[in-house]
Each structure stands twice: as structure tokens, then as C-alpha cells.
Design a protein around this motif. Structure first.
Motif, PDB file in Angstrom:
ATOM      1  N   GLN A  53       0.817  -1.211   0.000  1.00  0.00           N
ATOM      2  CA  GLN A  53       0.000   0.000   0.000  1.00  0.00           C
ATOM      3  C   GLN A  53       0.856   1.268   0.000  1.00  0.00           C
ATOM      4  O   GLN A  53       0.445   2.301  -0.531  1.00  0.00           O
ATOM      5  CB  GLN A  53      -0.973  -0.002   1.183  1.00  0.00           C
ATOM      6  CG  GLN A  53      -0.351   0.178   2.548  1.00  0.00           C
ATOM      7  CD  GLN A  53       0.259  -1.086   3.109  1.00  0.00           C
ATOM      8  OE1 GLN A  53       0.358  -2.109   2.439  1.00  0.00           O
ATOM      9  NE2 GLN A  53       0.685  -1.024   4.363  1.00  0.00           N
TER      10      GLN A  53
ATOM     11  N   TRP B 248      -3.156   1.305  -3.678  1.00  0.00           N
ATOM     12  CA  TRP B 248      -4.324   0.869  -2.901  1.00  0.00           C
ATOM     13  C   TRP B 248      -5.249   2.042  -2.586  1.00  0.00           C
ATOM     14  O   TRP B 248      -5.928   2.071  -1.569  1.00  0.00           O
ATOM     15  CB  TRP B 248      -3.876   0.164  -1.616  1.00  0.00           C
ATOM     16  CG  TRP B 248      -3.416  -1.232  -1.890  1.00  0.00           C
ATOM     17  CD1 TRP B 248      -2.196  -1.619  -2.365  1.00  0.00           C
ATOM     18  CD2 TRP B 248      -4.181  -2.434  -1.751  1.00  0.00           C
ATOM     19  NE1 TRP B 248      -2.151  -2.989  -2.516  1.00  0.00           N
ATOM     20  CE2 TRP B 248      -3.343  -3.516  -2.149  1.00  0.00           C
ATOM     21  CE3 TRP B 248      -5.484  -2.711  -1.318  1.00  0.00           C
ATOM     22  CZ2 TRP B 248      -3.779  -4.837  -2.132  1.00  0.00           C
ATOM     23  CZ3 TRP B 248      -5.912  -4.032  -1.301  1.00  0.00           C
ATOM     24  CH2 TRP B 248      -5.066  -5.077  -1.693  1.00  0.00           C
ATOM     25  N   GLY B 249      -5.237   3.033  -3.480  1.00  0.00           N
ATOM     26  CA  GLY B 249      -6.194   4.122  -3.355  1.00  0.00           C
ATOM     27  C   GLY B 249      -5.811   5.221  -2.393  1.00  0.00           C
ATOM     28  O   GLY B 249      -6.642   6.068  -2.058  1.00  0.00           O
ATOM     29  N   LYS B 250      -4.551   5.225  -1.933  1.00  0.00           N
ATOM     30  CA  LYS B 250      -4.106   6.260  -1.002  1.00  0.00           C
ATOM     31  C   LYS B 250      -2.624   6.535  -1.215  1.00  0.00           C
ATOM     32  O   LYS B 250      -1.837   5.604  -1.389  1.00  0.00           O
ATOM     33  CB  LYS B 250      -4.340   5.817   0.446  1.00  0.00           C
ATOM     34  CG  LYS B 250      -3.788   6.786   1.489  1.00  0.00           C
ATOM     35  CD  LYS B 250      -4.090   6.319   2.903  1.00  0.00           C
ATOM     36  CE  LYS B 250      -3.344   7.130   3.950  1.00  0.00           C
ATOM     37  NZ  LYS B 250      -3.619   8.572   3.871  1.00  0.00           N
TER      38      LYS B 250
ATOM     39  N   SER C 222      -7.289  -9.348   0.705  1.00  0.00           N
ATOM     40  CA  SER C 222      -7.402  -7.973   0.193  1.00  0.00           C
ATOM     41  C   SER C 222      -8.429  -7.140   0.961  1.00  0.00           C
ATOM     42  O   SER C 222      -9.048  -6.232   0.410  1.00  0.00           O
ATOM     43  CB  SER C 222      -7.752  -7.982  -1.302  1.00  0.00           C
ATOM     44  OG  SER C 222      -6.759  -8.649  -2.046  1.00  0.00           O
TER      45      SER C 222
ATOM     46  N   PHE D 173     -15.018  -0.412  -5.502  1.00  0.00           N
ATOM     47  CA  PHE D 173     -13.792   0.246  -5.071  1.00  0.00           C
ATOM     48  C   PHE D 173     -13.392   1.306  -6.083  1.00  0.00           C
ATOM     49  O   PHE D 173     -13.597   1.141  -7.286  1.00  0.00           O
ATOM     50  CB  PHE D 173     -12.682  -0.784  -4.887  1.00  0.00           C
ATOM     51  CG  PHE D 173     -12.966  -1.762  -3.781  1.00  0.00           C
ATOM     52  CD1 PHE D 173     -12.598  -1.493  -2.483  1.00  0.00           C
ATOM     53  CD2 PHE D 173     -13.645  -2.947  -4.050  1.00  0.00           C
ATOM     54  CE1 PHE D 173     -12.883  -2.377  -1.458  1.00  0.00           C
ATOM     55  CE2 PHE D 173     -13.938  -3.848  -3.028  1.00  0.00           C
ATOM     56  CZ  PHE D 173     -13.554  -3.553  -1.730  1.00  0.00           C
TER      57      PHE D 173
ATOM     58  N   ASP E 141      -7.502   1.964  -6.655  1.00  0.00           N
ATOM     59  CA  ASP E 141      -7.445   0.887  -5.671  1.00  0.00           C
ATOM     60  C   ASP E 141      -7.333  -0.423  -6.437  1.00  0.00           C
ATOM     61  O   ASP E 141      -8.151  -0.709  -7.306  1.00  0.00           O
ATOM     62  CB  ASP E 141      -8.722   0.902  -4.819  1.00  0.00           C
ATOM     63  CG  ASP E 141      -8.666  -0.058  -3.640  1.00  0.00           C
ATOM     64  OD1 ASP E 141      -8.219  -1.208  -3.850  1.00  0.00           O
ATOM     65  OD2 ASP E 141      -9.086   0.319  -2.535  1.00  0.00           O
TER      66      ASP E 141
ATOM     67  N   ARG F  82      -8.136  -3.280  -5.879  1.00  0.00           N
ATOM     68  CA  ARG F  82      -9.323  -4.139  -5.807  1.00  0.00           C
ATOM     69  C   ARG F  82     -10.368  -3.781  -6.859  1.00  0.00           C
ATOM     70  O   ARG F  82     -11.248  -4.598  -7.157  1.00  0.00           O
ATOM     71  CB  ARG F  82      -9.921  -4.077  -4.399  1.00  0.00           C
ATOM     72  CG  ARG F  82      -9.039  -4.735  -3.352  1.00  0.00           C
ATOM     73  CD  ARG F  82      -9.504  -4.473  -1.945  1.00  0.00           C
ATOM     74  NE  ARG F  82      -9.362  -3.057  -1.586  1.00  0.00           N
ATOM     75  CZ  ARG F  82      -9.533  -2.591  -0.356  1.00  0.00           C
ATOM     76  NH1 ARG F  82      -9.847  -3.410   0.631  1.00  0.00           N
ATOM     77  NH2 ARG F  82      -9.384  -1.303  -0.102  1.00  0.00           N
TER      78      ARG F  82
ATOM     79  N   LYS G 145      -3.366   0.844   6.719  1.00  0.00           N
ATOM     80  CA  LYS G 145      -3.477   2.196   6.164  1.00  0.00           C
ATOM     81  C   LYS G 145      -3.363   3.279   7.223  1.00  0.00           C
ATOM     82  O   LYS G 145      -3.224   4.449   6.890  1.00  0.00           O
ATOM     83  CB  LYS G 145      -4.799   2.347   5.406  1.00  0.00           C
ATOM     84  CG  LYS G 145      -4.820   1.628   4.061  1.00  0.00           C
ATOM     85  CD  LYS G 145      -6.057   1.990   3.271  1.00  0.00           C
ATOM     86  CE  LYS G 145      -6.021   1.380   1.872  1.00  0.00           C
ATOM     87  NZ  LYS G 145      -7.208   1.761   1.062  1.00  0.00           N
TER      88      LYS G 145
END
Length: 305
Positions: free
Chosen positions: A22, A27-29, A212, A225, A229, A231, A282
Motif C-alpha cells: 500500500q 491501494w487508493g491512497k 485484500s 472500489f 485501488d 481491488r 493504512k
């Protein structure tokens, strides 16, 4: 925290480690150094001593976050595992880099990024059997071990195959640990890989222990999602089936009063072949929740094999 020996390495690793894909931004961040520092500081306070990363989590980005942290802390307090074989080319895009010369450059780049003189566990990262069968590669890595750049070798077997050949051949190439996808939804390694690990005294790091995040219990079967990300790239039908299965597991298997994510980590650690799980995190709250799984009665100190 509880600890187990990682196969024949002699490394005494916490049963809960830290997965850091991540940190590479897929992972979206996007993380800041301060956020990474806070998570790793809390991990250390709770007795976690194992960090797992890779050269391709961002273009050495995850490693640089960790290296920046280690440069301001005691390096010897941490067992650092990283990987080789891929070059980051963009979001979820990789190039294959398996020649001895390419991997040597990756190793040196990883050491520079991690701001350390050695890697505790250097892992062949989800390569094919053809890429694995490379005497020049393993001879080069043996020389790097003799030079002190690598303490131990491992194999992170691909999620797309069984990994039986690479696990059976681990000792022949000097590898002492296997990293494998293992969780309540993915039990394939129990059939052949784990018995081989027991036979050859190979330590086992279970990655994706929360599937996940699906085994966290936070997501409903119709969950979606955001772009960015990883996913969001998962097959929607498969995801829905898995989340429906998670709902059944939550009702029939998870004891009342135990958060599902903690139970899922403990479930992995019940298997006698598994040394440690390496869930991602996270924020500090997730670090605390993950570490608490070590306190469950279902998790035993020491390795039972």
C-alpha cells in the motif's frame, strides 16, 4: 506479541508482520513519511519486528519510506524482507527483470532505498518456473550473501500457480522461507506447499491474510472500489462470490466478540506451517487491530512443526 522462528533462518519474527504494498500508492491512497513513521513506530511499540516490502511497490517508493524511517531508528530492531524480479512501469504495470545483472542492480537499488547495508530476507518475487531455473541468478545471489548484502533468501511464490516446484527446489537454491497467498478463502497451499515447507524446514510468510480486506468484515457483496485501488481490478463476479462467502463465515465461524479481521489473522496462524502473517495497514488504528490478533488464544507462541 508472540514470536516464531522463520524456518532454518534463525530469525525470530513476530507472528504479525507488516505488508507494505500500500505504501507504493496502488491501494487508493498516497502516504506521507509522517504517516509511515507513525505506523511503524506503533508497530515497534506493539512488538512487531517484520516488515515486508518489494522493489516494485512504486518505483522503490515503499522501500524509500521504510529506509527513511530506518535511518532515524535502530536498524537492528527490524527484520526487513524485500523482493526482486520486477520493475515498476506505472499503476499495476511491471516489467520482468530476471537476469543476474538486472537483479544485482535491483538489490543495490533496494539497499540504497532502504538505507541499509543488508536485507534480512531477499525474495524471488512471483516468477515463473522458467525464470526460477537460472543458475547464474542464484550463483550471483550466493555471492551477495557471502558479501553480507543478504542474510537469507526466500521465494514469494505466485498467486497464479501452486508454487510446488519452487517450494520443492527451495533448499537447492539456498532459500529458507516461502511467501504465499493464504487465507480463509484461499486454502490451496495446505494441499502441497505446506507439507513441503514442513519437510524442508522452510519458514512461511502468509500474504494477503485478509483476502485484500474482504475478510475484514467491512464490505458487503455489492461493494465497489474507486479507481486507483487495486481491488477495482478484481473480477466483479468473483468478488461478489467471495463476499457472500465472507458473510457466511462471519455467521458460522467467527466467535462472538472477536473482530473478524483479527479472527482471520489468527485463523492463518493456527496452521502449524505458518510462521507469520503480513497484513497491510493504512493507519495506526489498523496496526493496533492487526497486532491484537496475536493475543488470541488460537495463536500459539513458537513454531509447532
Amino acid at each position: 506479541m508472540k514470536y516464531r522462528k522463520l524456518g532454518s533462518t534463525g530469525l525470530n519474527v513476530s507472528v504479525i508482520g507488516i505488508g507494505t504494498w500500500q505504501f507504493g500508492g496502488e491501494w487508493g491512497k498516497d502516504f506521507t513519511q509522517n504517516e509511515v513513521d507513525a505506523m511503524l513506530d506503533k508497530s515497534g511499540e506493539l512488538g512487531i519486528n517484520l516488515i515486508d516490502t518489494a522493489e516494485c511497490y512504486g518505483d522503490h517508493l515503499s522501500e524509500r519510506f521504510i529506509g527513511n524511517y530506518l535511518a532515524r531508528r535502530k536498524r537492528e530492531d527490524w527484520i526487513v524482507a524485500t523482493k526482486f524480479g520486477h520493475g515498476f512501469k506505472g499503476h499495476l504495470q511491471r516489467e520482468q527483470l530476471w537476469s543476474a545483472d538486472q537483479v544485482l542492480k535491483q538489490l543495490d537499488d533496494s539497499l540504497k532505498s532502504l538505507q541499509t547495508e543488508y536485507v534480512d530476507l531477499y525474495q524471488f518475487h512471483s516468477g515463473t518456473d522458467a525464470e526460477f531455473e537460472n543458475d547464474k541468478l542464484w550463483s550471483m545471489l550466493d555471492r551477495q550473501m557471502q558479501a553480507g548484502k543478504i542474510r537469507h533468501l526466500g521465494i514469494s511464490i505466485s498467486a497464479s500457480g501452486t508454487g510446488v516446484h519452487q517450494t520443492a527446489s527451495a533448499q537447492a537454491v539456498g532459500a529458507e522461507a516461502i511467501q504465499v497467498v493464504y487465507n480463509r478463502l484461499e486454502r490451496g497451499p495446505e494441499e502441497e506447499v505446506f507439507p513441503l515447507c514442513a519437510k524442508h524446514n522452510l519458514g512461511v510468510l502468509a500474504r494477503v491474510p485478509l483476502a485484500s480486506g474482504y475478510l475484514s468484515g467491512k464490505y458487503k457483496p455489492d461493494a465497489a472500489f474507486p479507481t486507483g485501488d487495486v481491488r477495482a481490478n478484481h473480477n466483479a463476479d468473483t468478488r461478489q462470490k467471495q463476499l457472500l462467502e465472507v458473510a457466511k463465515i462471519a455467521k458460522s465461524e467467527v466467535p462472538e466478540g472477536i473482530p473478524m479481521a483479527q479472527w482471520a489473522l489468527g485463523w492463518c496462524l493456527q496452521h502449524p506451517a505458518v510462521t507469520s502473517v503480513i497484513p497491510g495497514c493504512k493507519d495506526v488504528a489498523q496496526v493496533i487491530a492487526n497486532a491484537a490478533a496475536a493475543d488470541l488464544d488460537m495463536v500459539k507462541d513458537g513454531q509447532s512443526l
